[in-house]
Design a protein around this motif. Structure first.
Motif, short mmCIF file in Angstrom:
data_model
loop_
_atom_site.label_atom_id
_atom_site.label_comp_id
_atom_site.label_asym_id
_atom_site.label_seq_id
_atom_site.Cartn_x
_atom_site.Cartn_y
_atom_site.Cartn_z
N SER A 82 0.85 -1.19 0.00
CA SER A 82 0.00 0.00 0.00
C SER A 82 0.88 1.25 0.00
CB SER A 82 -0.90 0.00 1.24
OG SER A 82 -0.11 0.16 2.40
N GLU A 83 0.27 2.40 -0.23
CA GLU A 83 1.03 3.66 -0.23
C GLU A 83 1.66 3.91 1.14
OE1 GLU A 83 1.71 5.65 -2.85
OE2 GLU A 83 0.74 4.09 -4.04
N ALA A 84 0.97 3.50 2.21
CA ALA A 84 1.51 3.68 3.57
C ALA A 84 2.77 2.83 3.77
CB ALA A 84 0.45 3.32 4.60
N ASP A 85 2.75 1.62 3.19
CA ASP A 85 3.92 0.75 3.29
C ASP A 85 5.10 1.30 2.48
OD1 ASP A 85 2.47 -1.00 4.89
OD2 ASP A 85 1.91 -2.31 3.21
N LYS A 86 4.80 1.95 1.37
CA LYS A 86 5.84 2.51 0.51
C LYS A 86 6.40 3.83 1.04
CE LYS A 86 3.91 0.57 -3.75
NZ LYS A 86 3.35 0.89 -5.08
N ALA A 87 5.68 4.49 1.94
CA ALA A 87 6.03 5.83 2.40
C ALA A 87 7.47 5.96 2.91
CB ALA A 87 5.05 6.30 3.46
N PRO A 88 7.99 5.04 3.74
CA PRO A 88 9.37 5.21 4.21
C PRO A 88 10.40 5.18 3.07
CG PRO A 88 8.43 3.18 5.11
CD PRO A 88 7.36 3.90 4.38
N TYR A 89 10.14 4.37 2.06
CA TYR A 89 11.05 4.28 0.91
C TYR A 89 10.98 5.54 0.05
CZ TYR A 89 10.93 -0.55 2.48
OH TYR A 89 10.99 -1.67 3.25
N VAL A 90 9.74 6.06 -0.08
CA VAL A 90 9.56 7.31 -0.83
C VAL A 90 10.28 8.44 -0.11
CG1 VAL A 90 7.84 8.99 -1.62
CG2 VAL A 90 7.39 6.55 -1.87
N ALA A 91 10.19 8.47 1.21
CA ALA A 91 10.85 9.52 1.99
C ALA A 91 12.37 9.44 1.84
CB ALA A 91 10.46 9.41 3.47
N LYS A 92 12.92 8.24 1.90
CA LYS A 92 14.37 8.06 1.72
C LYS A 92 14.80 8.50 0.33
CE LYS A 92 15.06 4.16 4.89
NZ LYS A 92 15.40 2.73 4.98
N ALA A 93 13.98 8.15 -0.68
CA ALA A 93 14.30 8.52 -2.06
C ALA A 93 14.26 10.04 -2.23
CB ALA A 93 13.32 7.86 -3.02
N GLU A 94 13.30 10.71 -1.60
CA GLU A 94 13.22 12.17 -1.69
C GLU A 94 14.41 12.83 -1.00
OE1 GLU A 94 9.39 13.18 -0.12
OE2 GLU A 94 8.34 12.50 -1.94
N LYS A 95 14.84 12.26 0.13
CA LYS A 95 16.01 12.81 0.82
C LYS A 95 17.25 12.67 -0.05
CE LYS A 95 18.64 12.47 5.15
NZ LYS A 95 19.91 12.69 4.47
N ARG A 96 17.41 11.49 -0.66
CA ARG A 96 18.56 11.28 -1.55
C ARG A 96 18.51 12.23 -2.75
NH1 ARG A 96 19.48 4.71 -2.05
NH2 ARG A 96 19.73 4.31 0.16
N LYS A 97 17.29 12.49 -3.24
CA LYS A 97 17.14 13.39 -4.38
C LYS A 97 17.53 14.81 -3.99
CE LYS A 97 13.92 14.85 -7.95
NZ LYS A 97 12.56 14.73 -8.50
N ALA A 98 17.14 15.25 -2.78
CA ALA A 98 17.51 16.58 -2.31
C ALA A 98 19.03 16.70 -2.16
CB ALA A 98 16.82 16.88 -0.98
N ASP A 99 19.66 15.66 -1.60
CA ASP A 99 21.12 15.65 -1.47
C ASP A 99 21.79 15.69 -2.84
OD1 ASP A 99 20.80 15.49 1.27
OD2 ASP A 99 21.17 13.32 1.37
N TYR A 100 21.23 14.94 -3.77
CA TYR A 100 21.78 14.90 -5.13
C TYR A 100 21.70 16.29 -5.78
CZ TYR A 100 21.64 14.25 -10.21
OH TYR A 100 21.84 14.37 -11.56
#
Length: 147
Positions: A82-100
């Protein structure tokens, strides 16, 4: 008979000659040289998920050597989440994108400032190469005079 052979030989030689330049030109024009200092693009949420999933899958199936099986199982699990289950991975990906993006901005800034110094170094290198070529030509001329 000579006419038939020369035409077929001419055709094959024309084809062979015309193919070689187009291949070489296509390879050179197709891709630019990659800069090893440029930051790598960040992983998507799915790939962040797959990093953890691979470890779990290897623990559960130690005898499995198939990369395809791991990818297929990971893809199926990702689709069922579900989207709730994916949320932590999406958050990590967004953090990596900001760092990038921060790294990319600093990289681009260095590139904008850096080429001036690089151009000077290249011009010095090319001057030394030209001087080396001149020295070689002079040396070969001297040898011809001796003989």
């Amino acid at each position: 008979m000579k006419g038939g052979k020369s035409k077929s030989e001419a055709k094959s030689s024309r084809l062979a000659v015309s193919k070689k330049p187009t291949k070489a030109a296509g390879k050179k024009a197709g891709k630019a040289a990659k800069d090893p200092n440029k930051p790598k693009r960040p992983a998507s949420a799915f790939f962040v998920f797959m990093e953890e999933f691979r470890e779990q899958y290897k623990k559960e199936h130690p005898k499995n050597k198939s990369v395809a099986a791991v990818g297929k199982a990971g893809g199926e699990k990702w689709k069922s989440m579900s989207e709730a289950d994916k949320a932590p991975y999406v958050a990590k990906a967004e953090k990596r994108k900001a760092d990038y993006e921060k790294e990319l901005k600093s990289y681009n800034k260095r590139q904008a400032e850096g080429p001036k110094a690089d151009d000077e170094e290249e011009s010095e290198k090319s001057m030394s190469e030209v001087n080396d070529e001149d020295d070689d030509e002079e040396g070969s001329g001297d040898e011809d005079d001796d003989e």
